[in-house]
Design an enzyme around this catalytic site. Sequence first.
Site, short mmCIF file in Angstrom:
data_model
loop_
_atom_site.label_atom_id
_atom_site.label_comp_id
_atom_site.label_asym_id
_atom_site.label_seq_id
_atom_site.Cartn_x
_atom_site.Cartn_y
_atom_site.Cartn_z
N GLU A 43 -20.83 -4.53 20.26
CA GLU A 43 -21.87 -3.44 20.27
C GLU A 43 -21.42 -2.14 20.82
O GLU A 43 -21.63 -1.05 20.53
CB GLU A 43 -23.25 -3.85 21.07
CG GLU A 43 -24.16 -2.96 21.36
CD GLU A 43 -24.78 -3.22 22.59
OE1 GLU A 43 -25.06 -4.39 23.07
OE2 GLU A 43 -25.11 -2.13 23.18
N HIS A 44 -20.73 -2.43 22.12
CA HIS A 44 -20.19 -1.22 23.00
C HIS A 44 -19.20 -0.37 22.14
O HIS A 44 -19.23 1.01 22.11
CB HIS A 44 -19.47 -1.67 24.15
CG HIS A 44 -20.34 -1.61 25.51
ND1 HIS A 44 -20.07 -0.96 26.42
CD2 HIS A 44 -21.33 -2.32 25.65
CE1 HIS A 44 -20.83 -1.29 27.38
NE2 HIS A 44 -21.71 -2.39 26.88
N GLU B 26 -20.12 -3.61 33.94
CA GLU B 26 -21.52 -3.88 33.66
C GLU B 26 -21.85 -5.35 34.09
O GLU B 26 -22.83 -5.90 34.53
CB GLU B 26 -21.62 -3.80 32.00
CG GLU B 26 -23.36 -3.80 31.69
CD GLU B 26 -23.33 -3.69 30.21
OE1 GLU B 26 -22.47 -2.91 29.59
OE2 GLU B 26 -24.23 -3.90 29.57
N HIS C 217 -21.54 -8.63 22.42
CA HIS C 217 -21.67 -7.30 23.29
C HIS C 217 -20.75 -6.52 23.21
O HIS C 217 -20.77 -5.31 23.14
CB HIS C 217 -22.19 -7.95 24.64
CG HIS C 217 -22.60 -6.90 25.72
ND1 HIS C 217 -21.40 -6.67 26.60
CD2 HIS C 217 -23.54 -5.98 25.89
CE1 HIS C 217 -21.91 -5.35 27.37
NE2 HIS C 217 -23.09 -5.11 27.11
#
Lengths: 413, 419
Positions: free
Chosen positions: B70-71, B143, B67
């Site tokens: 991905e950012h 997040e 993740h």
Amino acid sequence: MKFTVLNSNKFKTNLCCVFLAVPLTEDRVTKTALIPSLLRRGTNNLTSQLEINKRLEEMYGASISYGIEKEADYEVLKFYLEVINDDLLPEKRALTKEGLDLLVDIIFNPYLEKDSNGESIFCKQYVNQEKDNLIKVIESRKDNKANYAANRMVEEMYQGEAYGIYKFGKIEDLKSINEKNLYEFYKELISIAKISVYVVGDVNKDSLEGDFRKSLESLGVNPESSFEKVNMRHTPRTNPKVVNEKMDVSQGNLIIGLDVNSNKTNEEIIMYNAILGTGANSKLFQNVREKASLAYSAGSKYFRRKNMIMIKTGIEISNYEKTLAIIEEQLENIKNGEITEQELESARQLITSTSKLIPESGENLVTYYYDKEMNDEEPDLEKFIDNIQKVKIEDIVDVAKDVSVDTIYFLRD
Amino acid sequence: MQVFEDKRIREKVYVEELPNKMQIMVVPKRETQNKYIIWATKFGSIDNHFIDPTTNEEVVVPDGIAHYLEHKMFEQKSGVDSLYTLMGLGLNANAYTTSDHTAYLFGGVDNFYPGLDELMDYVQNPYYTDENVEKERGIIGQEINMYDNEPFSKLYINCMKGMYKNNTINIDTAGTVESISHITKETLYSCYNTFYHPSNTVMVIVGDFEPQEVINEVQKRLLPREPLGEIKRIYPEEPWEINESLIETSMDVNMPMFMIGFKDEITGDKLKDQIAVEIAVNSLLGKCSETYQDMYNEGLIMTELEMEYEFSRNFAHLIIAGESKNPKRVEEIVLNTFENKEVTLEEFERSKKKIYGDYTSEYNSVDEIGRMFLQDAVKGYNSIEYLNKLEEIDLEYVNNIRTKLLNHNRHTLSIVKGK
């Protein structure tokens, strides 16, 4: 009644929609809110929800949805049913016709019982259950803080006007509602509602419309109701109304209602709104979120039929003043013509691409056509997209001069 | 190039494996203006331990790294954020990470090829510096906090933790604030160089395209990479039994939420099993079932249950979720139903019709088609096979799978209740 077929070969399914519009009034709203959920409980042919569900599943999992929408000064009861195209089925069947028949059955032939005088009434058990469910819906409206705040801003801005009414009504109204008076109300509702039917897909209009009208006739429903048009123009406030509401929240929701009192065209106002707050390249997103890091979200939406633009932000509660100042600065900047070519083109691009997507979804297509129907306008997407290309910075500055802050609502701790 | 067709619903998919082993699928839609592309690597939150094919060394990476990566993909050396570039082209662009893949996508009517330029440019050009990796830590930390406060995320992860003791599906997709503190530009590059090799990726393109033409356009934009050997993922040994039969937690919710998880085996034709389970649960607990009606009338549930059979490289399970004032009673009823009720022929036939319709409707939009083909491809299946598998399934198969899932007490209950 208006029956519209939107022929399209883009989809595997055909979408059937029946909309009933009535003017939004304080004394009708709670009863109206009960109707869609009550109608889904049963018809005189399929007397329970279980039977309706079985019928839908047997129709290759036809999906049905119901709802109430506030659209300008009307409330619209919306019924959607989606079925697979007949020619994609493993058997020969007229599924779209079956779907429309089922919608007619659900909306216009509700399950009825008789009272001791032999008068038709709704089923008491269904009415009571749906009253309980509506209470839960109304009580849970505070669960989604961002939606709650947006609705509350509208209620404050349009206090005393139809548009300020909460679409699910009031819990205290429910006490006096029973299976008898609700049925009376339903009959009245059907007689005053504007009925609009839409079918999207690869279908034959004439036969479907003919069948639909016949079904209504056989149930004694007059398709030509005594619908009355309404449109109340809000008087913009010279000094903004400021409302602070307290709740146990960790994030603040700042919602601002702008009144647009302008002779500029729809396309010009839409471009103004896009530059202000639609998408990641807009002034609000860039300045409130990206540059000042004040908000998790920041944007605006134009409600054309109420001449209103709603600014929505989710912020740290302590950042209220700062955020408000930045928003006001953005409004001022547009007024002063501080718009870059890039902002203009980015807004144009966004509106153009979103508009081109309308025919790609059955539901969006119907929403677009229905809005035109309700406002007696000719649908013409191409012309709209064309006009968007012609909007100039001066036009947007002109719009900005006609925009005023009407209501500032803050949901905080 | 291989072509697969389903004549019943008049759809075709073209499948090509490029020389670099990248898989491309094209679903042509002549009638639509909208176009959609999604490109994914088979790298998700379950993949935290592997053998680096270039060094042959075992590598363990911090939880949440897929993740995090991905950012970090969007940021370019020039300082430009590719997401805004794509949006500026009028395209809807996005990216996401799941347990078994990370995907980059966009859709829109115009500007497909300029969009393709940008997509293939940013996915193939990672740019990680100590500084920009550090900068992201706070944002992802926020997040993670947001997910921690989301009742449904908590409900789901607790259900996984109840079912699995060691399996990496019980890790939050984004990791924890602690685990991501160990992520550095080196660990990111190590994951990138392994998992973002074209041979580990799948691309699905949907819209009005000539398949060969659009595949050529993709090939033109691929950067040369050395061939890569097989990526060996190492998953921890998972006991047969579940971990805990009940996990309860309190959060800010009005009505308690629940999720029942049934642990299954990962062998066999999982796509076929998925459809069979779907038929079983729809028949026994769906909106036409007696059990559903009873629970609704008792006031135990207000809406239909959400039921999903999930599987991937290292897990397979059924989850049943909803809201109820009495989740334990719902669990009891669900177990009872599975144990004492067989799916009848009538229910079986009706459920099959529903699934036929649901599947056909997936082809309504290019986005849905793209997502469906991609998610199945990541698991090694071709979505176009769906109706064939549906036809293969008989009533006996459905009832067998029902007993298999229920037996051995391999189920767990996760509850999130109000404070």
